[in-house]
Design an enzyme around this catalytic site. Structure first.
Site: not given
Length: 304
Positions: A2-3
DNA sequence: AAGAACTCCTGTTGGC
DNA sequence: TGCCAACAGGAGTTCT
């Protein structure tokens, strides 16, 4: 995985399904993730989740008793939500863990009692939120709301990559810095939320080499260069596109699992070493290099 | 002081 | 086919 866009997508999914719910029980299946779980984690039982915020790549769950539950997904963390009627039947051959919901023989696939299901929140209506994280790089912490500003994981974070943040703000931070622009973008003190993939993609959109020294994007008088303006535009556009892509799949609770992953449209350069540069009018070939121990993908022809 | 490299962990992938 | 090194990813820590 996840960004910022993925974390925001998870946040939105959780908002729809758990805000307003009361936590009846916390089931803990292991000692901790990157760090030990907070020793008082189970004391959140009885509180309700009143709000869910995002700061950088952190999820912040505001509890009704004035405390905050911080959750970072690391690289492989995800939440899976189950309605009461979706909770799988217990497997009589598997002992329950922590007095909680018995592991299911379906655990590996449903997220219940699986090998990497580290904790779960059981809500008073019988629904569950299960946290799964194979690589255990995630973080969970619990603190009083007043302690948030001074929290060691939060207090040094740079600005969110959205207005009023702009090229002038970024220029002030990069001025004089010899570090590569790619490494600078990954530094959460410079700007938060941009990870390896979107850093590569934003640099490609802005036609800037990831190897370029950060200071060369700032004029001597401190004003942003055209490149820097393009870069900020590129970052904001690609993050917005990615959030939109995540949001479009939000009806389905699968997105809360993080299963949606990075927004599905093809990346222009990330993971595409050896393939032709997709930029208009460019006949270059995407190349992979290593910077700060991380892979960078770029087109040496159009990214200067 | 700044910047690069290493570290945590495990599932997946590629090369031989 | 099997084995194993390389790799991925975020961010704190350690080295240069």
């Amino acid at each position: 995985m996840p960004e910022l866009p993925e974390v925001e997508t998870v946040r939105r999914g959780l908002v729809d399904r758990v805000v307003g719910r009361q936590i009846a029980r916390v089931v803990v299946r292991r000692e901790g993730l990157r760090f030990s779980f907070p020793s008082d984690l189970k004391t959140i039982a009885g509180t309700a989740i009143v709000r869910i915020r995002r700061r950088a790549k952190y999820l912040l769950l505001d509890l009704s008793d004035g405390r905050v539950l911080l959750s970072h997904l690391g690289m492989s963390g995800r939440y899976t939500l189950f309605r009461a009627e979706e909770v799988p039947p217990p497997d009589p051959h598997v002992a329950p863990v922590d007095g909680g919901v018995p592991a299911s023989r379906f655990g590996e696939t449903t997220g219940f009692g699986g090998r990497h299901d580290h904790f779960e929140l059981v809500f008073s209506d019988g629904s569950h939120a299960v946290y799964t994280d194979p690589r255990r790089f995630g973080i969970l912490d619990l603190f009083a709301a007043e302690a948030e500003a001074a929290h060691p994981l939060l207090q040094h974070l740079g600005p969110e990559p959205f207005p009023p943040w702009d090229s002038e703000a970024l220029g002030r931070v990069l001025s004089g810095r010899k570090v590569s622009i790619k490494s600078a973008l990954l530094n959460q003190k410079v700007v938060v939320g941009v990870g390896n993939i979107y850093a590569c993609e934003a640099l490609h959109r802005a036609k800037i080499s990831p190897r370029r020294q950060a200071r060369t994007l700032v004029r001597k008088d401190g004003r942003p260069t055209e490149r820097l303006t393009r870069l900020v535009d590129g970052i904001q556009e690609i993050l917005a596109d990615a959030i939109d892509a995540g949001g479009s799949t939000l009806n389905d609770f699968a997105s809360v699992e993080g299963a949606a992953g990075y927004f599905s449209q093809q990346f222009a350069v990330y993971g595409r070493a050896g393939q032709p540069c997709p930029a208009a009018e460019c006949s270059g070939t995407v190349k992979r290099i290593v910077q700060s121990n991380r892979s960078s993908f770029y087109c040496p022809r159009c990214q200067r």
